[in-house]
Write an enzyme that holds these catalytic residues in place. Structure first.
Site, PDB file in Angstrom:
ATOM      1  N   ASP A  99     -28.802   3.170   8.854  1.00 16.76           N
ATOM      2  CA  ASP A  99     -28.854   3.111  10.315  1.00 16.76           C
ATOM      3  C   ASP A  99     -29.711   1.898  10.707  1.00 16.76           C
ATOM      4  O   ASP A  99     -30.948   1.949  10.674  1.00 16.76           O
ATOM      5  CB  ASP A  99     -29.441   4.401  10.892  1.00 16.76           C
ATOM      6  CG  ASP A  99     -28.501   5.602  10.736  1.00 16.76           C
ATOM      7  OD1 ASP A  99     -27.633   5.576   9.835  1.00 16.76           O
ATOM      8  OD2 ASP A  99     -28.634   6.569  11.510  1.00 16.76           O
ATOM      9  N   LYS A 173     -24.807   4.000  17.519  1.00 15.29           N
ATOM     10  CA  LYS A 173     -25.790   5.099  17.662  1.00 15.29           C
ATOM     11  C   LYS A 173     -26.706   4.812  18.850  1.00 15.29           C
ATOM     12  O   LYS A 173     -27.101   3.663  19.068  1.00 15.29           O
ATOM     13  CB  LYS A 173     -26.576   5.203  16.345  1.00 15.29           C
ATOM     14  CG  LYS A 173     -27.804   6.096  16.373  1.00 15.29           C
ATOM     15  CD  LYS A 173     -28.428   6.220  14.985  1.00 15.29           C
ATOM     16  CE  LYS A 173     -29.793   6.868  15.027  1.00 15.29           C
ATOM     17  NZ  LYS A 173     -30.424   6.961  13.694  1.00 15.29           N
ATOM     18  N   LYS A 207     -22.779   8.105  17.374  1.00 14.05           N
ATOM     19  CA  LYS A 207     -23.826   9.067  16.990  1.00 14.05           C
ATOM     20  C   LYS A 207     -24.826   9.188  18.132  1.00 14.05           C
ATOM     21  O   LYS A 207     -25.364   8.172  18.582  1.00 14.05           O
ATOM     22  CB  LYS A 207     -24.537   8.609  15.701  1.00 14.05           C
ATOM     23  CG  LYS A 207     -25.767   9.456  15.351  1.00 14.05           C
ATOM     24  CD  LYS A 207     -26.369   9.065  14.004  1.00 14.05           C
ATOM     25  CE  LYS A 207     -27.736   9.710  13.804  1.00 14.05           C
ATOM     26  NZ  LYS A 207     -28.335   9.365  12.484  1.00 14.05           N
TER      27      LYS A 207
HETATM   28  O1  G3H Z   1     -32.348   9.233  14.882  1.00 16.61           O
HETATM   29  C1  G3H Z   1     -32.982  10.127  15.243  1.00 16.61           C
HETATM   30  C2  G3H Z   1     -34.121  10.291  16.133  1.00 16.61           C
HETATM   31  O2  G3H Z   1     -35.300   9.738  15.661  1.00 16.61           O
HETATM   32  C3  G3H Z   1     -34.301  11.749  16.336  1.00 16.61           C
HETATM   33  O3  G3H Z   1     -34.985  11.874  17.505  1.00 16.61           O
HETATM   34  P1  G3H Z   1     -35.628  13.267  17.946  1.00 16.61           P
HETATM   35  O4  G3H Z   1     -36.897  13.392  17.162  1.00 16.61           O
HETATM   36  O5  G3H Z   1     -35.854  13.076  19.395  1.00 16.61           O
HETATM   37  O6  G3H Z   1     -34.664  14.363  17.626  1.00 16.61           O
END
Ligand code: G3H
Length: 247
Positions: A99, A173, A207
């Site tokens: 990513d 994403k 995503k």
């Molecule tokens: O890619 C993912 C994010 O860092 C997840 O974020 P979150 O902690 O708000 O679920």
């Protein structure tokens, strides 16, 4: 719906972000990896320096959990050579998904050539190694026009340079989950931003990541059309589905 198939279970905090020392944070990451093995998650997202730890635990457990990691996280403003170096190391360590944080600041400044170059070269490396590539555009840093244009730019680069069979392996994403917004505005996957991404990135998959906490929010994102959800709340979301199904 098997919601586990959509969830990238995510832990990306550094020791200082977690308020822990290195050993304590390593233990948190190990517990997080074990949870994904026990919960039979599709994939975990962790920092690059944790990929080899995860690879060993997952293979010792004969588990099928895949490993995703973040490249040039969270700012995305390193040069392309550094992005490539980090990606190559992550591949060596055993990452399945890469990513990348797009250089969204360069895009906002109008340096489209730089952004095109990094998207093309980094995507090429991922696909050449049969990895899934995701481009984090950091929607909270962009206005609507920029979300539309950057999603379309990624799509056009992929369509013009790679074969159709690869399209499903290159995602757009929404967010790192770490962007600091003014006045505590949402820094992650808002419904309007996701809708703009879906409209302009298609046929590339999208995503949603950042701020997706509940089963209901995850289902809403899937109904809109996202193919993956990155969340630090994967266990709660998956267990809510289990409870609904009576497991
Ligand atoms: O890619 C993912 C994010 O860092 C997840 O974020 P979150 O902690 O708000 O679920």
């Amino acid at each position: 719906m098997n919601i586990r198939q959509y969830l990238d279970s995510t832990y990306l905090k550094t020791p200082s972000q977690a308020g822990l020392d290195e050993n304590e944070n390593l233990q948190v990451v190990k517990n997080f990896i074990q949870e994904a093995i026990d919960e039979k998650f599709k994939l975990i997202m962790i920092r690059p320096d944790m990929v080899s730890v995860a690879k060993k635990m997952i293979s010792d457990a004969n588990s099928t959990v895949q490993i995703g990691t973040v490249i040039d996280f969270p700012e995305g403003n390193s040069n392309v050579e550094d992005k490539i170096k980090e990606a190559v190391q992550a591949i060596k360590d055993g990452a399945d998904d890469l990513d990348f944080v797009c250089n969204y600041e360069a895009f906002k400044k109008g340096d489209v050539a730089l952004v095109k170059d990094e998207i093309l070269r980094c995507t090429q490396i991922g696909l050449d190694n049969n990895k899934v590539v995701k481009w984090i555009i950091e929607v909270a840093a962009l206005n609507d026009k920029e979300i539309t244009q950057l999603s379309a730019l990624i799509k056009n680069i992929v369509i013009s340079n790679f074969k159709e069979a690869d399209y499903a392996s290159v995602f757009v994403k929404s967010s790192t989950g770490f962007y600091k917004t003014a006045n505590n505005l949402p820094n992650g996957a808002t419904i309007p931003a996701i809708m703009m991404m879906l409209e302009n990135a298609s046929p590339l998959p999208v995503k949603a990541a950042g701020g997706v906490r509940t089963y209901e929010e995850a289902v809403e994102m899937i109904r809109l059309g996202v193919k993956r959800i990155g969340t630090s709340g994967a266990k709660a979301i998956a267990n809510r589905e289990d409870a609904k199904l009576g497991y």
